[in-house]
Design an enzyme around this catalytic site. Sequence first.
Site, PDB file in Angstrom:
ATOM      1  N   CYS A 148       0.867  -1.181   0.000  1.00 21.64           N
ATOM      2  CA  CYS A 148       0.000   0.000   0.000  1.00 21.64           C
ATOM      3  C   CYS A 148       0.905   1.232   0.000  1.00 21.64           C
ATOM      4  CB  CYS A 148      -0.878  -0.055   1.249  1.00 21.64           C
ATOM      5  SG  CYS A 148      -2.249   1.107   1.266  1.00 21.64           S
TER       6      CYS A 148
ATOM      7  N   CYS B  37      -3.870  -0.376  -3.397  1.00 19.37           N
ATOM      8  CA  CYS B  37      -4.222   0.978  -3.819  1.00 19.37           C
ATOM      9  C   CYS B  37      -3.518   1.259  -5.136  1.00 19.37           C
ATOM     10  CB  CYS B  37      -3.884   2.015  -2.751  1.00 19.37           C
ATOM     11  SG  CYS B  37      -2.130   2.274  -2.464  1.00 19.37           S
TER      12      CYS B  37
ATOM     13  N   CYS C  93       4.960   0.146  -7.530  1.00 19.84           N
ATOM     14  CA  CYS C  93       5.430  -1.152  -7.044  1.00 19.84           C
ATOM     15  C   CYS C  93       6.800  -1.477  -7.631  1.00 19.84           C
ATOM     16  CB  CYS C  93       4.439  -2.242  -7.416  1.00 19.84           C
ATOM     17  SG  CYS C  93       4.826  -3.841  -6.701  1.00 19.84           S
TER      18      CYS C  93
END
Length: 143
Positions: free
Chosen positions: A12, A84, A91
Amino acid sequence: MRKKSKKILVLCTGNSCRSQLAEGYLRHFAGDDAEIYSAGIETHGVNRKAIQVMAEDHIDISGNTSNHVDEYSGIDFDAVITVCDNASEACPFFAGKVDRFHRNFPDPAKLTGTPEEVMDEFRRVRELIKAYSADFISQYINK
């Protein structure tokens, strides 16, 4: 012979709320069949309201910590779940065969309103994450 438990990372933005809820539920539903971690692109500390709404559902995340994704660079994850859009876009690359999953959940910490309205939103998001986590474990771990 016992099968190798899968290592799953929930990612997240700040590792304070949504990823903490998901870590708690994934750990609950997976039992010993998976090792569950959560991290953030940043660290914001574990949200007190997240701890509170999980306790209402008899899951204790009060001992969880807010961790940065870089802290887990030495772990070979089987799956990474981003919860999210920001975390999905930011990422980092994970080497090896890593299954990636994404589900954007609303951030209840961003809601403004009365204390009751805010807690109602935390509970609503908790239930969304609980359902997703149960489905994920049944389809990915217990298949």
